[in-house]
Motif scaffolding. Structure first.
Motif, PDB file in Angstrom:
ATOM      1  N   ILE A  80      78.984 -42.256 -98.493  1.00 13.41           N
ATOM      2  CA  ILE A  80      80.158 -42.947 -97.394  1.00 13.41           C
ATOM      3  C   ILE A  80      80.507 -42.299 -96.587  1.00 13.41           C
ATOM      4  N   THR A  81      80.603 -42.844 -95.700  1.00  9.37           N
ATOM      5  CA  THR A  81      81.204 -42.116 -94.614  1.00  9.37           C
ATOM      6  C   THR A  81      82.243 -42.768 -93.424  1.00  9.37           C
ATOM      7  N   ARG A  82      82.825 -42.448 -93.259  1.00  6.88           N
ATOM      8  CA  ARG A  82      84.221 -42.082 -93.027  1.00  6.88           C
ATOM      9  C   ARG A  82      84.455 -41.218 -90.982  1.00  6.88           C
ATOM     10  N   ARG A  83      84.415 -42.145 -90.307  1.00  5.46           N
ATOM     11  CA  ARG A  83      85.218 -41.525 -88.739  1.00  5.46           C
ATOM     12  C   ARG A  83      86.574 -41.309 -88.560  1.00  5.46           C
ATOM     13  N   LEU A  84      86.702 -40.033 -88.479  1.00  5.12           N
ATOM     14  CA  LEU A  84      87.887 -39.662 -88.347  1.00  5.12           C
ATOM     15  C   LEU A  84      88.313 -39.144 -87.401  1.00  5.12           C
ATOM     16  N   GLY A  85      88.873 -37.909 -87.151  1.00  5.44           N
ATOM     17  CA  GLY A  85      88.939 -37.698 -85.392  1.00  5.44           C
ATOM     18  C   GLY A  85      87.917 -37.329 -83.703  1.00  5.44           C
ATOM     19  N   LYS A  86      88.524 -36.098 -83.218  1.00  8.81           N
ATOM     20  CA  LYS A  86      87.425 -36.083 -82.779  1.00  8.81           C
ATOM     21  C   LYS A  86      87.839 -34.125 -82.609  1.00  8.81           C
ATOM     22  N   LEU A  87      86.745 -33.389 -81.750  1.00 13.80           N
ATOM     23  CA  LEU A  87      86.763 -32.692 -81.999  1.00 13.80           C
ATOM     24  C   LEU A  87      86.725 -31.993 -80.267  1.00 13.80           C
ATOM     25  N   HIS A  88      87.100 -31.201 -79.422  1.00 18.00           N
ATOM     26  CA  HIS A  88      87.340 -31.073 -78.180  1.00 18.00           C
ATOM     27  C   HIS A  88      87.223 -29.877 -78.007  1.00 18.00           C
ATOM     28  N   ILE A 105      94.024 -14.750 -77.202  1.00 16.36           N
ATOM     29  CA  ILE A 105      92.690 -15.527 -76.335  1.00 16.36           C
ATOM     30  C   ILE A 105      93.209 -17.600 -75.337  1.00 16.36           C
ATOM     31  N   GLN A 106      93.297 -16.865 -74.605  1.00 18.15           N
ATOM     32  CA  GLN A 106      93.900 -17.815 -73.458  1.00 18.15           C
ATOM     33  C   GLN A 106      92.887 -18.974 -72.877  1.00 18.15           C
ATOM     34  N   ARG A 107      93.172 -20.912 -73.300  1.00 21.66           N
ATOM     35  CA  ARG A 107      92.600 -21.234 -72.499  1.00 21.66           C
ATOM     36  C   ARG A 107      92.332 -21.022 -70.988  1.00 21.66           C
ATOM     37  N   ILE A 108      91.596 -21.393 -70.490  1.00 17.31           N
ATOM     38  CA  ILE A 108      91.079 -21.514 -68.648  1.00 17.31           C
ATOM     39  C   ILE A 108      91.232 -23.263 -68.389  1.00 17.31           C
ATOM     40  N   CYS A 109      90.300 -23.710 -69.326  1.00 17.68           N
ATOM     41  CA  CYS A 109      90.356 -24.714 -68.588  1.00 17.68           C
ATOM     42  C   CYS A 109      89.515 -26.035 -69.879  1.00 17.68           C
ATOM     43  N   LEU A 110      89.965 -27.199 -69.803  1.00 23.29           N
ATOM     44  CA  LEU A 110      89.362 -27.922 -70.683  1.00 23.29           C
ATOM     45  C   LEU A 110      88.043 -28.259 -70.559  1.00 23.29           C
ATOM     46  N   ASP A 134      98.676 -36.093 -87.597  1.00 26.32           N
ATOM     47  CA  ASP A 134      99.489 -34.723 -87.995  1.00 26.32           C
ATOM     48  C   ASP A 134      98.909 -33.915 -87.090  1.00 26.32           C
ATOM     49  N   HIS A 135      98.079 -33.940 -87.089  1.00 27.97           N
ATOM     50  CA  HIS A 135      97.192 -32.694 -86.429  1.00 27.97           C
ATOM     51  C   HIS A 135      96.747 -32.947 -84.438  1.00 27.97           C
ATOM     52  N   ALA A 136      97.268 -32.910 -83.454  1.00 21.37           N
ATOM     53  CA  ALA A 136      97.502 -33.845 -82.434  1.00 21.37           C
ATOM     54  C   ALA A 136      95.710 -32.897 -82.052  1.00 21.37           C
ATOM     55  N   CYS A 137      95.351 -32.055 -82.491  1.00 22.50           N
ATOM     56  CA  CYS A 137      94.060 -31.519 -82.156  1.00 22.50           C
ATOM     57  C   CYS A 137      93.501 -32.285 -82.114  1.00 22.50           C
ATOM     58  N   PHE A 138      92.704 -33.645 -83.577  1.00 25.51           N
ATOM     59  CA  PHE A 138      91.918 -34.425 -83.100  1.00 25.51           C
ATOM     60  C   PHE A 138      92.017 -35.709 -82.901  1.00 25.51           C
ATOM     61  N   ARG A 139      93.351 -35.973 -81.445  1.00 28.27           N
ATOM     62  CA  ARG A 139      92.996 -37.263 -80.765  1.00 28.27           C
ATOM     63  C   ARG A 139      92.373 -37.505 -80.777  1.00 28.27           C
ATOM     64  N   GLN A 140      91.606 -38.914 -79.936  1.00 33.59           N
ATOM     65  CA  GLN A 140      91.272 -38.796 -79.247  1.00 33.59           C
ATOM     66  C   GLN A 140      91.013 -38.571 -77.787  1.00 33.59           C
ATOM     67  N   VAL A 193      92.908 -34.754 -73.431  1.00 38.69           N
ATOM     68  CA  VAL A 193      94.719 -34.151 -73.172  1.00 38.69           C
ATOM     69  C   VAL A 193      95.651 -33.995 -74.359  1.00 38.69           C
ATOM     70  N   GLN A 194      96.030 -35.286 -74.908  1.00 43.43           N
ATOM     71  CA  GLN A 194      96.704 -35.410 -75.913  1.00 43.43           C
ATOM     72  C   GLN A 194      96.613 -33.935 -76.783  1.00 43.43           C
ATOM     73  N   ALA A 195      95.330 -34.378 -77.399  1.00 42.34           N
ATOM     74  CA  ALA A 195      94.889 -33.149 -78.434  1.00 42.34           C
ATOM     75  C   ALA A 195      95.347 -31.293 -77.932  1.00 42.34           C
ATOM     76  N   THR A 196      95.762 -31.235 -77.043  1.00 39.34           N
ATOM     77  CA  THR A 196      95.233 -29.903 -76.244  1.00 39.34           C
ATOM     78  C   THR A 196      97.309 -29.258 -75.847  1.00 39.34           C
ATOM     79  N   ARG A 197      98.002 -30.863 -75.431  1.00 41.18           N
ATOM     80  CA  ARG A 197      98.927 -30.527 -75.636  1.00 41.18           C
ATOM     81  C   ARG A 197     100.096 -30.602 -76.399  1.00 41.18           C
ATOM     82  N   ALA A 198      99.975 -30.535 -77.676  1.00 40.95           N
ATOM     83  CA  ALA A 198     100.807 -30.705 -78.553  1.00 40.95           C
ATOM     84  C   ALA A 198     100.321 -29.486 -79.704  1.00 40.95           C
TER      85      ALA A 198
END
Length: 319
Positions: free
Chosen positions: A158-166, A253-258, A295-301, A304-309
């Motif tokens: 049984i398979t469900r798609r959840l969020g995105k990994l960026h 560590i520091q993010r340089i670019c998305l 609940d966890h913005a890092c998995f949003r589609q 930009v939204q996923a890395t802003r919050a």
């Protein structure tokens, strides 16, 4: 051959050999000896009057007949599980082992850091987490829950798609790229950058050869070790392309670019037997909550939204 005269335990042994890929590994799992396992498999082949394995120095491979038998043995194992669940003492099903296999970066950077709290809240559940690797056609995983970046092909899951990994490129604050405030891919083309191998493979499979990110990835070194990538990044030896969830645990560590061009779907999969167990349902609910994009913005589609919050102050400067 009469059904009443068939030794069903031979199928249990056969399934262990097929899943582990060798007689010795099956003997270790079942607590027997290699000669005993080998003899029982020879007896099973004689009972069925067919060859089930091709034996070589690399181990064993299933024949066509062996693959057919494995499918039937898996069905029988599910039936046994169902009998235990339906007939045995149901009050005990909230305690015991649950096996979780997850993609390495999700496991190391997101799931394991939250594991201690889960085990404290559910002391009767022995949650065993390990890195997921694609099973071969002859080997079925014994895990109860899977968290992967590619949709599993097994029909019984049984398979469900959840969020995105960026993904993004990171550096130690002492690295010249971080000190210089570089924020676009074009500005770091001549800089050494280490790519985590699964991401490099995804880039190669998704982007055209003419696209800048693929060219940059193909001429950059790659590693199959997430720990090595993080260590090299922290040491300032190179930039590193990694999942953005690294920001939840590696605040030094520091993010340089998305890198929005290539993202990965996060898939949650499990066999029917998992949700028949109280402990399986408990771990499933916990895993879903961990990967919930609401609940966890890092998995949003949206990357930009996923890395802003929810980003630590050190990496928010480049968001």
């Amino acid at each position: 051959m009469q059904v009443e005269g068939f030794e069903w335990d031979k199928l249990r042994v056969f399934r262990a050999v097929a899943q582990t890929g060798s007689m010795s590994a099956a003997a270790t799992r079942l607590g027997g000896s290699v000669p005993t396992i080998s003899r029982r498999m020879a007896d099973l082949e004689a009972d069925l009057n067919t060859q089930l394995f091709h034996r070589s120095t690399r181990g064993i491979e299933l024949t066509d007949a062996g693959r057919i038998l494995l499918r039937h043995a898996d069905v029988m194992a599910d039936v046994v599980d169902a009998v235990l669940l339906d007939v045995a003492n149901r009050e005990s099903t909230d305690a015991g082992v649950v096996r979780l296999e997850a993609e390495e970066s999700l496991l190391a950077l997101w799931i394991v850091p939250k594991l201690a709290a889960f085990l404290k809240a559910h002391p009767d559940i022995d949650l065993r987490a390990s890195a997921w690797t694609p099973p071969s056609p002859e080997q079925a995983s014994l895990a109860d829950i899977f968290v992967t970046l590619d949709r599993p092909v097994q029909a019984d899951l049984i398979t469900r798609r959840l969020g995105k990994l960026h993904y993004a490129i990171y550096a130690s604050p002492s690295h010249p790229a971080a000190a210089g405030g570089m924020s676009k891919l074009a500005t770091i083309f001549s800089t050494r950058c280490l790519f985590y191998r699964p991401h490099a493979d995804r880039i190669a499979a998704t982007l055209q050869p003419s696209e800048a990110l693929r060219q940059f990835s193909e001429r950059s070194p790659a590693t199959n070790s997430l720990a090595a990538a993080i260590a090299e990044c922290r040491a300032g030896a190179s930039l590193c392309a990694m999942p953005t969830i690294v920001e939840s645990t590696c605040t030094d560590i520091q993010r340089i670019c998305l890198l929005p061009e290539v993202r990965a779907d996060v898939w949650l999969s499990f066999p029917e037997r998992t949700r028949r167990l109280a402990r399986g349902t408990t771990v499933l609910d916990w895993t879903r909550a961990l990967l919930d994009a609401d609940d966890h913005a890092c998995f949003r589609q949206n990357p930009v939204q996923a890395t802003r919050a929810d980003a630590p102050s050190l990496v928010r400067r480049q968001a």
